[in-house]
Each structure stands twice: as structure tokens, then as C-alpha cells.
Design a protein around this motif. Structure first.
Motif, PDB file in Angstrom:
ATOM      1  N   ARG A   8       6.650   4.512   6.180  1.00 21.73           N
ATOM      2  CA  ARG A   8       6.214   5.241   7.376  1.00 21.73           C
ATOM      3  C   ARG A   8       4.931   4.680   7.980  1.00 21.73           C
ATOM      4  O   ARG A   8       4.762   4.670   9.196  1.00 21.73           O
ATOM      5  CB  ARG A   8       5.969   6.719   7.054  1.00 21.73           C
ATOM      6  CG  ARG A   8       7.203   7.495   6.706  1.00 21.73           C
ATOM      7  CD  ARG A   8       6.887   8.953   6.359  1.00 21.73           C
ATOM      8  NE  ARG A   8       6.208   9.025   5.048  1.00 21.73           N
ATOM      9  CZ  ARG A   8       4.933   9.385   4.874  1.00 21.73           C
ATOM     10  NH1 ARG A   8       4.199   9.756   5.878  1.00 21.73           N
ATOM     11  NH2 ARG A   8       4.409   9.411   3.677  1.00 21.73           N
ATOM     12  N   THR A   9       3.997   4.217   7.147  1.00 21.00           N
ATOM     13  CA  THR A   9       2.680   3.820   7.649  1.00 21.00           C
ATOM     14  C   THR A   9       2.324   2.364   7.412  1.00 21.00           C
ATOM     15  O   THR A   9       1.325   1.895   7.954  1.00 21.00           O
ATOM     16  CB  THR A   9       1.576   4.686   7.009  1.00 21.00           C
ATOM     17  OG1 THR A   9       1.650   4.529   5.587  1.00 21.00           O
ATOM     18  CG2 THR A   9       1.751   6.148   7.369  1.00 21.00           C
ATOM     19  N   HIS A  20      -1.172   1.856   9.369  1.00 22.89           N
ATOM     20  CA  HIS A  20      -1.610   2.972  10.216  1.00 22.89           C
ATOM     21  C   HIS A  20      -1.865   2.526  11.657  1.00 22.89           C
ATOM     22  O   HIS A  20      -2.870   2.887  12.270  1.00 22.89           O
ATOM     23  CB  HIS A  20      -2.866   3.629   9.656  1.00 22.89           C
ATOM     24  CG  HIS A  20      -2.671   4.265   8.317  1.00 22.89           C
ATOM     25  ND1 HIS A  20      -1.911   5.383   8.132  1.00 22.89           N
ATOM     26  CD2 HIS A  20      -3.131   3.911   7.091  1.00 22.89           C
ATOM     27  CE1 HIS A  20      -1.914   5.705   6.850  1.00 22.89           C
ATOM     28  NE2 HIS A  20      -2.635   4.828   6.203  1.00 22.89           N
TER      29      HIS A  20
END
Length: 158
Positions: A8-9, A20
Motif C-alpha cells: 500500500r505505501t 509514502h
């Protein structure tokens, strides 16, 4: 472009490391290393909950053994109360049958807590002559995947 790791990041490719929303070109990374740092309260709570689960399983096993000993003793000392013992025995059997899914959940939590670990890892790099924290990870498995993918990307980068 080859992708070494993605979640996800974080995404590690043969060109850059994306963390991020920030992008670090592999050609800019001069040196990469990792540190194990002081665990924060959430990681310490994870270790404490693992201990509580351990204690809960041990106490449940002891209570089950005491219940069985009680039922056997009651049946042997007073054979006329066999019918009275069958009702608690049926309750115990019912509880054991319902304990299966609960025990599965507890064992899954055990496995997950050991996979995640109880340490915090940081991945650092030197970029443009300055030390830079890339990511801080409290999941040991995820940390290993990210760090190894960065190593592979750097090894294969021309």
C-alpha cells in the motif's frame, strides 16, 4: 521497469524507491542500511498481548483438566450420581465443541504476533551526501521484504 516489491505505501522498482508518495531514484542512493530501534508503546503492547494469550491458553487447559478430574472423581466415588454427572459432562462437551473456533482465532493471533515480531526497524540511506530515514517499520516480515528488495534493486542497478 522491474518491480521488486509493492504494498500500500512502498514500491521498489529497478528505477526508484517509492515510499509514502516520495520518490527516491536508485541512482541518488549512495548507501543503504538498517537499524533496530527502541520499540514504541504499540509494539510493547503487542508483546504484552502475546503473553496474555499464552496465559489464557494455559489457564484454559488447567481448568479443562480440573473439570475432567472432578467428573471422573464424582462418578467413581458415588456411582448413583452418574446421571447428575452427565449434565455437567454434556455442558463440558458443548463448551469444548464451541472452543474450537475460539482456539483457532487464538492460535492465528499467536502466529501473526510471532511473524510481525516485537522490534522496530528503520531503513536509512545516504542521498546527496545526507543521511535520510526512508521508512520505519514495526512488522518484521514486511521490513525484511522491503529491505531485501531495495538491496536487490541496488545490486541490479547499473
Amino acid at each position: 521497469m522491474l518491480t521488486y516489491y509493492r504494498d500500500r505505501t512502498v514500491e521498489v522498482t529497478s528505477v526508484a524507491v517509492h515510499i509514502h508518495g516520495r520518490v527516491y531514484a536508485l541512482s541518488e542512493l549512495e548507501y543503504v542500511w538498517h537499524l533496530e530501534v527502541q520499540a514504541d508503546p504499540s509494539v510493547r503492547r503487542r508483546a504484552a498481548s502475546r503473553g496474555a494469550l499464552n496465559i489464557g491458553v494455559v489457564v484454559a487447559v488447567i481448568l479443562a483438566l480440573l473439570g475432567i478430574v472432578f467428573l471422573v472423581t464424582a462418578t467413581l466415588t458415588n456411582p448413583g450420581t452418574a446421571a447428575a454427572v452427565l449434565v455437567p459432562l454434556a455442558v463440558v462437551v458443548l463448551l469444548v465443541a464451541m472452543a474450537g473456533p475460539m482456539l483457532e482465532w487464538v492460535l492465528h493471533r499467536f502466529d501473526r504476533s510471532y511473524d510481525v515480531g516485537s522490534k522496530v526497524h528503520e531503513i536509512w540511506c545516504v542521498r546527496h551526501g545526507k543521511e535520510l530515514l526512508l521508512i520505519r517499520v514495526a512488522d518484521e516480515t514486511r521490513f525484511g521484504k522491503i529491505y531485501r528488495s531495495i538491496q536487490r534493486a541496488l545490486e541490479n542497478h547499473p
